[in-house]
Design an enzyme around this catalytic site. Structure first.
Site, PDB file in Angstrom:
ATOM      1  N   HIS A 228      -7.535  -3.385   9.521  1.00  0.00           N
ATOM      2  CA  HIS A 228      -8.775  -4.056   9.141  1.00  0.00           C
ATOM      3  C   HIS A 228      -9.685  -4.214  10.365  1.00  0.00           C
ATOM      4  CE1 HIS A 228      -6.267  -6.284   5.740  1.00  0.00           C
ATOM      5  NE2 HIS A 228      -6.395  -4.990   5.513  1.00  0.00           N
TER       6      HIS A 228
ATOM      7  N   GLU B 253       0.826  -1.217   0.000  1.00  0.00           N
ATOM      8  CA  GLU B 253       0.000   0.000   0.000  1.00  0.00           C
ATOM      9  C   GLU B 253       0.858   1.264   0.000  1.00  0.00           C
ATOM     10  OE1 GLU B 253      -3.046  -0.249  -0.621  1.00  0.00           O
ATOM     11  OE2 GLU B 253      -3.861  -2.072   0.290  1.00  0.00           O
TER      12      GLU B 253
HETATM   13  P1  13P Z   1       1.126  -5.574   3.006  1.00  0.00           P
HETATM   14  O1  13P Z   1       1.524  -6.857   3.690  1.00  0.00           O
HETATM   15  O2  13P Z   1       1.726  -5.460   1.635  1.00  0.00           O
HETATM   16  O3  13P Z   1       1.405  -4.379   3.881  1.00  0.00           O
HETATM   17  O4  13P Z   1      -0.451  -5.619   2.735  1.00  0.00           O
HETATM   18  C1  13P Z   1      -1.377  -5.743   3.768  1.00  0.00           C
HETATM   19  C2  13P Z   1      -2.683  -5.105   3.457  1.00  0.00           C
HETATM   20  O5  13P Z   1      -3.491  -4.918   4.360  1.00  0.00           O
HETATM   21  C3  13P Z   1      -2.981  -4.674   2.069  1.00  0.00           C
HETATM   22  O6  13P Z   1      -4.127  -3.889   2.012  1.00  0.00           O
HETATM   23 ZN    ZN Z   2      -5.452  -4.059   3.805  1.00  0.00          ZN
END
Ligand code: 13P
Ligand code: ZN
Length: 264
Positions: free
Chosen positions: A138, A113
C-alpha cells in the site's frame, strides 16, 4: 523448513521490514508470495499436509504440485521480517489445481489475496517467465494518484512518473498498469490483475487500494515499486512547492530509451 528460506535470493524476508519502514504496511497491509518449488527436495516432497485441503477459488492448470511461501492472512509485515515461518507458511498446490494444503511450519492460513497471487504465478509459469515472486503493498503516494480519474487513464501515470527522474524508466521499463477498483481478495480482482500483467506490465495499481508487482525475486519486485513511488513523491513535492513539475522532455525520454535500450 527454515532452510528453504535461507540464502535464497527470491525470498528475502527483510523486504517485509522495508515495507513497514516505508509506511506502506499498516497493520496486516500487503502480502508476499514466492514460488519456492525449485528449492523443494525429495525429503520435503514426502511431508504430510498439516492443514487442508482448502479451495483456491480458481482452477490454475500450471500450478499442480507447485510450492509457495505465503504471508499469513492478518499477519504483519514487521513481524514477518523477524520470523517468516510464524507469520507465513509453505503451501503445496494439489493435483486438482483448484486447492492447496499447508505443509509447513505452522497451520498459518495464507493471505486473503491468494487468488490474485496464485493466478499471477500460474500465468507466469504458462508464459515460461523467470519471475518467481509477487508483492502487494500500500504505497502512500501511488495509491493517492489513483484517487484521480486523470491518473487512472491508461499510461498517464506511467508517462508522468517516468519523466520525474531518469532512473524510473530505467528500472521500471514496463511502466504502471491500472486496474479499476474491485473488492479486495476477489476472483474478479485476480482476473483483472492478470489482464493488466498480460498487457506487459510488471507493476499494476489496484485503484484506491495498492500495488501488485512481480519480478524474479521479492527484492526486485520491491525495487520496482520503490522507484515508482519515489517518482510520485517528487511530483507531489513539486506540487507542494506551488508548481506543476516540468518533467523530462520527450526528446530527453527518447534519448534515455535509445541509450539504455528501453522499450519505447
Ligand atoms: P492479508 O492480511 O489477508 O494478507 O490482507 C492484507 C491486504 O492488504 C489485503 O489487500
Ligand atoms: Zn491490500
Amino acid at each position: 523448513m527454515d532452510s528453504i528460506l535461507k540464502n535464497r535470493p527470491a525470498l528475502k524476508a527483510e523486504v517485509a521490514g522495508y515495507l513497514w519502514q516505508k509506511g506502506w504496511a499498516e497493520r496486516n497491509g500487503g502480502n508476499i508470495t514466492v514460488n519456492v518449488t525449485e528449492f523443494v527436495d525429495e525429503g520435503m516432497k514426502a511431508l504430510p499436509a498439516i492443514s487442508g485441503p482448502r479451495p483456491i477459488g480458481k482452477v490454475l492448470p500450471h500450478l499442480a504440485g507447485a510450492w509457495f511461501y505465503c504471508k499469513g492472512t492478518q499477519k504483519r509485515m514487521r513481524d514477518l521480517a523477524r520470523d517468516p515461518m510464524a507469520n507465513g507458511s509453505i503451501i503445496r498446490i494439489r493435483p486438482d489445481c483448484a486447492s492447496y494444503e499447508i505443509v509447513a511450519d505452522l497451520p498459518v492460513a495464507p493471505t486473503s489475496e491468494l487468488p490474485s497471487h496464485l493466478a499471477v504465478h500460474d500465468y507466469l509459469l504458462a508464459k515460461g517467465s523467470p519471475y518467481r515472486a509477487s508483492l502487494h503493498t500500500h504505497p502512500i503516494e501511488l495509491v493517492a494518484l489513483t484517487h484521480s480519474k486523470k491518473w487512472m487513464e491508461k499510461d498517464a501515470a506511467t508517462r508522468m512518473l517516468w519523466s520525474m527522474i531518469p532512473e524510473t524508466k530505467a528500472f521500471c521499463p514496463r511502466g504502471l498498469g491500472m486496474v479499476p477498483y474491485m473488492l479486495p481478495s476477489s476472483v474478479e480482482l485476480a482476473d483483472a490483475t492478470i489482464r493488466a500483467i498480460d498487457e506487459d506490465y510488471d507493476v499494476v495499481m489496484w485503484e484506491k487500494h495498492g500495488v501488485f508487482a512481480v519480478d524474479t525475486g521479492i527484492m526486485d519486485a520491491f525495487d520496482q515499486v520503490d522507484v515508482l513511488n519515489k517518482a510520485a513523491q517528487i511530483y507531489i513535492a513539486s506540487r507542494n512547492m506551488g508548481f506543476e513539475p516540468e518533467g523530462m522532455s520527450d526528446a530527453q525520454m527518447k534519448e534515455l530509451s535509445d541509450v539504455f535500450n528501453l522499450p519505447k
